[in-house]
Each structure stands twice: as C-alpha cells, then as structure tokens.
Design an enzyme around this catalytic site. Structure first.
Site, short mmCIF file in Angstrom:
data_model
loop_
_atom_site.label_atom_id
_atom_site.label_comp_id
_atom_site.label_asym_id
_atom_site.label_seq_id
_atom_site.Cartn_x
_atom_site.Cartn_y
_atom_site.Cartn_z
N GLU A 149 1.55 -7.06 25.48
CA GLU A 149 0.35 -6.51 26.10
C GLU A 149 0.73 -5.65 27.31
O GLU A 149 1.38 -6.13 28.24
CB GLU A 149 -0.59 -7.64 26.52
CG GLU A 149 -1.04 -8.49 25.34
CD GLU A 149 -1.60 -9.85 25.76
OE1 GLU A 149 -1.71 -10.10 26.98
OE2 GLU A 149 -1.90 -10.67 24.88
N HIS A 165 -1.92 -18.44 35.37
CA HIS A 165 -0.89 -17.44 35.64
C HIS A 165 0.35 -18.03 36.30
O HIS A 165 1.28 -17.30 36.64
CB HIS A 165 -1.44 -16.32 36.52
CG HIS A 165 -2.43 -15.43 35.83
ND1 HIS A 165 -3.66 -15.88 35.42
CD2 HIS A 165 -2.38 -14.12 35.47
CE1 HIS A 165 -4.33 -14.89 34.84
NE2 HIS A 165 -3.58 -13.80 34.86
N TYR A 202 0.04 -20.42 25.03
CA TYR A 202 -0.47 -21.51 24.21
C TYR A 202 -1.16 -21.07 22.92
O TYR A 202 -1.02 -21.74 21.89
CB TYR A 202 -1.37 -22.42 25.05
CG TYR A 202 -0.64 -23.00 26.24
CD1 TYR A 202 0.44 -23.85 26.07
CD2 TYR A 202 -1.00 -22.67 27.54
CE1 TYR A 202 1.14 -24.36 27.15
CE2 TYR A 202 -0.31 -23.17 28.63
CZ TYR A 202 0.76 -24.02 28.42
OH TYR A 202 1.45 -24.52 29.50
N PRO A 203 -1.89 -19.95 22.88
CA PRO A 203 -2.43 -19.51 21.59
C PRO A 203 -1.35 -19.20 20.56
O PRO A 203 -1.62 -19.24 19.35
CB PRO A 203 -3.22 -18.24 21.96
CG PRO A 203 -3.60 -18.43 23.38
CD PRO A 203 -2.43 -19.13 23.99
N ALA A 245 -3.69 -10.68 22.03
CA ALA A 245 -3.73 -11.74 21.03
C ALA A 245 -2.32 -12.29 20.85
O ALA A 245 -1.54 -11.78 20.04
CB ALA A 245 -4.27 -11.21 19.70
N GLU A 246 -1.99 -13.33 21.62
CA GLU A 246 -0.62 -13.85 21.61
C GLU A 246 -0.22 -14.39 20.24
O GLU A 246 0.94 -14.23 19.82
CB GLU A 246 -0.46 -14.92 22.68
CG GLU A 246 -0.38 -14.38 24.10
CD GLU A 246 -1.74 -13.92 24.64
OE1 GLU A 246 -1.74 -13.15 25.63
OE2 GLU A 246 -2.78 -14.31 24.07
N ASP A 293 2.94 -17.07 31.64
CA ASP A 293 3.26 -18.35 31.02
C ASP A 293 2.07 -19.07 30.43
O ASP A 293 2.14 -19.62 29.33
CB ASP A 293 3.95 -19.27 32.05
CG ASP A 293 3.38 -19.08 33.46
OD1 ASP A 293 2.19 -18.74 33.59
OD2 ASP A 293 4.15 -19.27 34.43
N GLY A 294 0.93 -19.07 31.14
CA GLY A 294 -0.24 -19.78 30.66
C GLY A 294 -0.90 -19.15 29.45
O GLY A 294 -1.81 -19.73 28.86
N PHE A 295 -0.44 -17.94 29.05
CA PHE A 295 -1.00 -17.26 27.89
C PHE A 295 -0.27 -17.61 26.60
O PHE A 295 -0.66 -17.14 25.52
CB PHE A 295 -0.96 -15.74 28.07
CG PHE A 295 -1.72 -15.22 29.25
CD1 PHE A 295 -2.51 -16.05 30.04
CD2 PHE A 295 -1.65 -13.88 29.59
CE1 PHE A 295 -3.21 -15.56 31.13
CE2 PHE A 295 -2.35 -13.37 30.68
CZ PHE A 295 -3.13 -14.21 31.45
#
Length: 327
Positions: free
Chosen positions: A28, A128, A87-88, A58-59, A83-85
């Site tokens: 992204e 984040h 999980y998907p 869209a990870e 880092d927190g993104f």
C-alpha cells in the site's frame, strides 16, 4: 557511506531489483508515495509500476497475490504498512505460505519476503505500534528475522529475498532514522554473517543481555551505564527469531553465568520465555541466577502518551542487571 536504517533497506531493495528481474515489490502506497516511512522512495520511478506495485488496502489480498506470484516463479516482497495491519493476512501466511513446502514434500517453494514495520517508540495511534513477532516465530515453515542497525538492514533484506523460504522481516520503526556508515559493496562481496546467526555486539564477563530489533540499542545503552558502575555486560543481537542461534547464546551464558532477555512484546508467552527455557535446559549448571526477562506488559498496546512506560528502557534493564548480580 552514511545512511539511515530506512535508506539501507531501500538500497537493499534497489540492488535486489537490479540483480533479479523476478523480484517484485508490492504494498500500500509503496510506489508514487515511496511508503509511509519512505523506505521504497524512488523505486517505482526507476523500475516501473510493474515491478513496484501500489496495491489496494487489503492485506489478505496482498499476501494472497504474492503467494500466487511465488508459485509461478516470481520473488515477491510485500510491505505490510504497519504491524497492526498484518492480522487480516494472518490466515494466508500461516495456513498457506508457511505450509506449502511441507505439504508438497519439498517440491514447491514460495520465496516471499514480508516486510513489517513493528514496535513502538514513535507515538503512533492504535493498531500502529504492535509486536506480533511471536505469532510467526511459533509457526513452523516461516523464517522470522529482525535487523537492529543499518548495515544489517541492508545485508538481511538481501539475504531474505535470495532465500527460497518465506521470510517475515520485522523492521523496528523507531530505528528507521538511525544513521551509520555502511559499505554496501563490501557487504555484497563478503556476504556478512548468515541470516540465522546471532551477533555479539558488546563483550562482557558478568552477565549476558539478549535483545533484537529496536531493543538492541537500548540494551547497549544499558551496558554502557553498567560499565560506568563497574559491571561488564555482554550484549547479543539475536537477529533471527526463528530459527534462534542458541549456540551463540549458550557460549555467552557459559561464560557469564547470567542472562537477561529484552523485547518490546509482552513478557507472557513471549520469545524471551522460549529462550529462558532453552538456556535453562542447556546451561543449568552454569547459571548463577535465574534467567530474567524485561519486556512489555500483558496489556493491549497503550496510547502514545503512555508508551514510554510500556517499552523497556535502560532503567528497567539495569534493574534486572542488579537483580541477577545480587543473586
């Protein structure tokens, strides 16, 4: 050449793109913007939007697409913006990417590198600033690494992309602006130390500190303060979180008799617990005191104004040094 941590990764990605036409970057805002931390700055301009691809937000799609690319012979490098993104994309990583090599009895490889800025220290908003490394270190089939300085950032991203194994590449975001002299050509010629090898970055006799990523610099600061108080502390930069170079740790602990493990992630069930257990098994008769751990607290990552209380700092590390030396 003086460069930042982020600049060293940029240079490593640039050389990987130059050396192998199968290397593709995707993520992204990594193209025209150059990434939120500017790690991929100018790469799309120089290599085109077919090699440096701006993806939708869209990870799971990013990693799923990279998985298909790798099956077709490409070497994709994904950036997860924060880092927190990640999980998907967790299902794609642990259910597909990590298992396909074993599932096909070695016939299929997936040379994917997944870059993840991780950890705190920059005052970010929720999601984040996370430390999700233990999830991936626990997953068989993945290599998990984290550089702590610009030279290793360059060397390790080059090594990760060249591997046929999937690599989770954790970049300590609070170190992105750290600067150091890096001889890129020498690193290319010498290849440095292996990706899965730890490094002793300060020698000592009284106790060993093991750290990785963003906490290595903190551990070195604590060791310097301890030296002014008459204590000799050895600091080991773990570098690889899976597999772990236990031989280097064991050699140090057999010398010092004491071990402190430092990481930003919560102490409960963290990587330090595995290191403590293995060292206790392998060095029981050499330990002069129990293995201690210094890390984050067992809470969701706190708001930005409170993160300095959550992150390990030299004072908390030195408190552990005092405890282990008093035992």
């Amino acid at each position: 050449m003086k460069t930042t941590f982020a600049g060293a990764i940029n240079q490593g990605l640039r050389r990987a793109l130059e050396d192998d036409s199968k290397v593709v970057l995707m993520g992204e805002d990594i193209g025209r913007l150059g990434g939120v931390f500017r790690v991929t700055d100018t790469l799309q301009k120089d290599f085109g939007n077919n090699r440096v691809i701006d993806t939708p937000l869209a990870e799971s799609g990013i990693v799923g697409t990279a998985f298909g690319m790798a099956l077709r012979g490409l070497r994709p490098v994904c950036e997860i913006q924060f880092d927190g993104f990640v999980y998907p994309a967790f299902d794609q990583i642990v259910s597909q990417v990590a298992k396909i090599h074993a599932r096909t009895r070695g016939k299929v490889t997936v040379p994917i590198t997944i870059r993840i800025p991780f950890g705190g220290g920059i005052g970010s908003v929720e999601h984040h600033s996370e430390s999700p490394e233990v999830y991936f270190a626990h997953t068989a089939g993945l290599r998990v690494v984290s550089p702590s300085n610009p030279a290793d950032a360059y060397l390790m991203i080059r090594q990760a992309i060249a591997l046929d194994d999937p690599v989770i590449f954790f970049e300590p975001k609070r170190r992105y602006w750290d600067k150091a002299d890096v001889d890129f050509d020498r690193l290319d010629r010498d290849e440095g130390i292996a990706l899965d090898q730890a490094r002793v970055c300060a020698s000592g006799e009284d106790a060993t500190i093991v750290a990785y990523g963003g906490t290595v610099a903190t551990a070195l600061t604590a060791a310097d303060i301890a030296a002014s108080e008459g204590h000799s502390i050895e600091v080991i930069d773990l570098r690889s979180l899976s597999p772990i170079d236990f031989d280097t740790i064991e050699t140090s602990v057999r010398k010092t008799g004491r071990l402190i493990v430092v990481h930003e992630a919560p102490v409960f069930a963290g990587l330090g617990a595995e290191i403590a257990a293995r060292v206790t098994e392998r060095c029981f008769y050499h330990l002069e005191s129990p293995v201690l751990r210094v890390g984050g607290f067992d809470i969701p990552y706190p708001p930005a104004k409170l993160e300095r209380h959550h992150l390990p700092d030299p004072d908390r590390i030195l408190a552990a040094v005092d405890r282990t030396l008093a035992a």
